[in-house]
Design a protein around this motif. Structure first.
Motif, PDB file in Angstrom:
ATOM      1  N   CYS A  47       0.924  -1.157   0.147  1.00 16.56           N
ATOM      2  CA  CYS A  47      -0.137   0.209   0.022  1.00 16.56           C
ATOM      3  C   CYS A  47       0.957   1.030  -0.026  1.00 16.56           C
ATOM      4  N   GLN A  48       0.359   2.380  -0.374  1.00 13.67           N
ATOM      5  CA  GLN A  48       1.197   3.663  -0.167  1.00 13.67           C
ATOM      6  C   GLN A  48       0.837   4.520   0.717  1.00 13.67           C
ATOM      7  N   GLY A  49       1.872   4.961   1.267  1.00 13.45           N
ATOM      8  CA  GLY A  49       1.627   6.106   2.355  1.00 13.45           C
ATOM      9  C   GLY A  49       2.391   7.227   1.796  1.00 13.45           C
ATOM     10  N   GLY A  50       2.562   8.378   2.429  1.00  9.63           N
ATOM     11  CA  GLY A  50       3.336   9.598   2.196  1.00  9.63           C
ATOM     12  C   GLY A  50       3.310  10.559   3.321  1.00  9.63           C
ATOM     13  N   ASP A  63       2.727  12.289  -0.757  1.00  6.26           N
ATOM     14  CA  ASP A  63       3.965  12.328  -1.631  1.00  6.26           C
ATOM     15  C   ASP A  63       4.235  10.819  -2.387  1.00  6.26           C
ATOM     16  N   GLY A  64       3.276   9.930  -1.990  1.00  7.47           N
ATOM     17  CA  GLY A  64       3.166   8.649  -2.655  1.00  7.47           C
ATOM     18  C   GLY A  64       4.481   7.979  -2.375  1.00  7.47           C
ATOM     19  N   VAL A  65       4.954   8.038  -1.097  1.00 10.85           N
ATOM     20  CA  VAL A  65       6.071   6.917  -0.731  1.00 10.85           C
ATOM     21  C   VAL A  65       5.294   5.593  -0.494  1.00 10.85           C
ATOM     22  N   PRO A  66       5.969   4.603  -1.376  1.00 10.35           N
ATOM     23  CA  PRO A  66       5.557   3.287  -1.236  1.00 10.35           C
ATOM     24  C   PRO A  66       5.749   2.483  -0.047  1.00 10.35           C
ATOM     25  N   THR A  98     -14.527  -0.877   6.593  1.00  9.29           N
ATOM     26  CA  THR A  98     -13.131  -1.340   5.958  1.00  9.29           C
ATOM     27  C   THR A  98     -13.025  -0.666   4.691  1.00  9.29           C
ATOM     28  N   VAL A  99     -11.838  -0.330   4.328  1.00  5.48           N
ATOM     29  CA  VAL A  99     -11.608   0.375   2.853  1.00  5.48           C
ATOM     30  C   VAL A  99     -10.274  -0.697   2.223  1.00  5.48           C
ATOM     31  N   ARG A 100     -11.068  -1.191   1.086  1.00  4.85           N
ATOM     32  CA  ARG A 100      -9.952  -1.952   0.299  1.00  4.85           C
ATOM     33  C   ARG A 100      -8.925  -0.809  -0.246  1.00  4.85           C
ATOM     34  N   VAL A 101      -7.440  -1.094  -0.281  1.00  2.71           N
ATOM     35  CA  VAL A 101      -6.610  -0.285  -0.434  1.00  2.71           C
ATOM     36  C   VAL A 101      -5.965  -0.678  -1.739  1.00  2.71           C
ATOM     37  N   GLU A 102      -5.836  -0.023  -2.914  1.00  2.00           N
ATOM     38  CA  GLU A 102      -4.963  -0.474  -4.146  1.00  2.00           C
ATOM     39  C   GLU A 102      -3.732  -0.358  -3.788  1.00  2.00           C
ATOM     40  N   PRO A 103      -3.082  -1.588  -3.832  1.00  2.00           N
ATOM     41  CA  PRO A 103      -1.524  -1.412  -3.548  1.00  2.00           C
ATOM     42  C   PRO A 103      -0.709  -1.144  -4.807  1.00  2.00           C
ATOM     43  N   GLN A 149     -20.243   9.673   9.595  1.00  2.00           N
ATOM     44  CA  GLN A 149     -19.118  10.323   9.878  1.00  2.00           C
ATOM     45  C   GLN A 149     -17.938   9.188  10.039  1.00  2.00           C
ATOM     46  N   LEU A 150     -18.198   8.045  10.152  1.00  2.00           N
ATOM     47  CA  LEU A 150     -17.218   6.976  10.198  1.00  2.00           C
ATOM     48  C   LEU A 150     -16.739   6.428   8.983  1.00  2.00           C
ATOM     49  N   SER A 151     -17.811   6.598   7.921  1.00  2.00           N
ATOM     50  CA  SER A 151     -17.523   6.276   6.363  1.00  2.00           C
ATOM     51  C   SER A 151     -16.691   7.531   5.921  1.00  2.00           C
ATOM     52  N   ALA A 152     -16.815   8.660   6.205  1.00  2.00           N
ATOM     53  CA  ALA A 152     -16.125   9.831   5.687  1.00  2.00           C
ATOM     54  C   ALA A 152     -14.791   9.965   6.332  1.00  2.00           C
ATOM     55  N   LEU A 153     -14.599   9.452   7.584  1.00  2.00           N
ATOM     56  CA  LEU A 153     -13.376   9.528   8.162  1.00  2.00           C
ATOM     57  C   LEU A 153     -12.439   8.231   7.447  1.00  2.00           C
ATOM     58  N   SER A 154     -13.045   7.257   7.297  1.00  2.00           N
ATOM     59  CA  SER A 154     -12.403   6.102   6.599  1.00  2.00           C
ATOM     60  C   SER A 154     -11.830   6.571   5.118  1.00  2.00           C
ATOM     61  N   ARG A 155     -12.729   7.275   4.636  1.00  2.00           N
ATOM     62  CA  ARG A 155     -12.325   7.598   3.426  1.00  2.00           C
ATOM     63  C   ARG A 155     -11.389   8.791   3.309  1.00  2.00           C
ATOM     64  N   ALA A 156     -11.211   9.759   4.245  1.00  7.75           N
ATOM     65  CA  ALA A 156     -10.287  10.842   4.368  1.00  7.75           C
ATOM     66  C   ALA A 156      -9.091  10.044   4.686  1.00  7.75           C
ATOM     67  N   LEU A 157      -8.877   9.103   5.568  1.00  8.43           N
ATOM     68  CA  LEU A 157      -7.591   8.444   5.965  1.00  8.43           C
ATOM     69  C   LEU A 157      -6.929   7.395   4.687  1.00  8.43           C
ATOM     70  N   TYR A 158      -7.990   6.890   4.167  1.00  9.25           N
ATOM     71  CA  TYR A 158      -7.530   6.160   2.758  1.00  9.25           C
ATOM     72  C   TYR A 158      -6.958   7.009   1.877  1.00  9.25           C
ATOM     73  N   GLU A 159      -7.412   8.140   1.696  1.00  4.36           N
ATOM     74  CA  GLU A 159      -6.849   9.307   0.706  1.00  4.36           C
ATOM     75  C   GLU A 159      -5.434   9.664   1.200  1.00  4.36           C
ATOM     76  N   GLN A 160      -5.115   9.439   2.298  1.00  2.00           N
ATOM     77  CA  GLN A 160      -3.639   9.906   3.133  1.00  2.00           C
ATOM     78  C   GLN A 160      -2.667   8.934   2.705  1.00  2.00           C
ATOM     79  N   ILE A 161      -3.048   7.735   2.364  1.00  2.82           N
ATOM     80  CA  ILE A 161      -2.297   6.492   2.177  1.00  2.82           C
ATOM     81  C   ILE A 161      -2.285   6.031   0.769  1.00  2.82           C
ATOM     82  N   SER A 162      -2.960   6.682  -0.246  1.00  2.00           N
ATOM     83  CA  SER A 162      -3.236   6.272  -1.615  1.00  2.00           C
ATOM     84  C   SER A 162      -2.793   7.365  -2.678  1.00  2.00           C
TER      85      SER A 162
END
Length: 220
Positions: free
Chosen positions: A22-25, A33-36, A178-183, A207-220
């Motif tokens: 998965c990607q972090g940044g 920054d897309g740090v893998p 749960t949010v699937r992460v595209e590796p 709120q939980l759904s929106a928070l999950s999506r926001a955190l996903y966006e930080q690592i994708s």
């Protein structure tokens, strides 16, 4: 699981099946920054956290920013809400799993970090493994959080299996998503949010759904 408080008995694990990353940044602590982060790197992070947990999360989440993006009010930051005696991060290197343990047949890595917004504690689990649907390895965590049994979770895990990367799949009890992460490259990964007992009003499902999506966006 060994080395963390997430003890996952093999009997509770629902069948799973490939290699994940998965990607972090980093962007002043946030993703972008897309740090893998490969499955192997997540396992290495688990070793860095250690068997007793850590006072800091090794992943580059900006939880306060994610809460703001999700339009959740209240002071937000690292660590569980006041009064919760939890290490900020726990983890497991699945490549070192003992025979019969969940990760033994599906090696990978797990890093779980506590955050809070107001009186609500949120545990953010990032899991990656060599076979599909690594979130199924966390079925015992969902049992503990939701009060459901493993059989009741089967329909939910069928839904997460079909979920699109970046689209949160809410649990029926409203306290996990749960949010699937595209590796990057081959493999599978998932981000799972579970809620602790709130001190005062807890998070709504939207709120939980929106928070999950926001955190996903930080690592994708």
């Amino acid at each position: 699981m060994s080395g963390s408080r997430h003890v996952l008995p093999g009997a509770a694990v629902l069948a799973v099946a490939l290699l994940a990353g998965c990607q972090g940044g980093t962007d002043d602590g946030a993703g972008g920054d897309g740090v893998p982060v490969s499955v192997e790197r997540l396992a290495e992070m688990a070793d860095e956290v250690g068997p007793d947990g850590s006072g800091t999360c090794p992943l580059p989440y900006d939880f306060a920013k994610a809460a703001s993006t999700a339009k959740i009010t209240g002071e937000a930051g690292d660590g569980a809400a006041a009064g919760d005696d939890e290490p900020a991060a726990t983890a497991e290197n699945g490549y070192k799993a003992e025979k019969g343990a969940p990760f033994a047949d599906n090696p990978g890595g797990l890093v779980s970090c506590w955050f809070h917004v107001g009186g609500q504690s949120v545990e953010v689990h990032l899991i990656a493994a060599e076979k599909p649907q690594p979130e199924s390895l966390l079925a015992p965590v969902l049992v503990r959080v939701s009060g459901q049994d493993a059989q009741e979770l089967n329909p939910y895990l069928r839904r997460t299996e079909k979920g699109e990367p970046g689209t949160p799949v809410l649990g029926t009890t409203g306290d996990y998503a749960t949010v699937r992460v595209e590796p990057e490259g081959e493999g599978h990964a998932a981000l799972l949010l579970t809620l602790g007992e709130p001190e005062g009003p807890g998070l709504r499902e939207d709120q939980l759904s929106a928070l999950s999506r926001a955190l996903y966006e930080q690592i994708s």
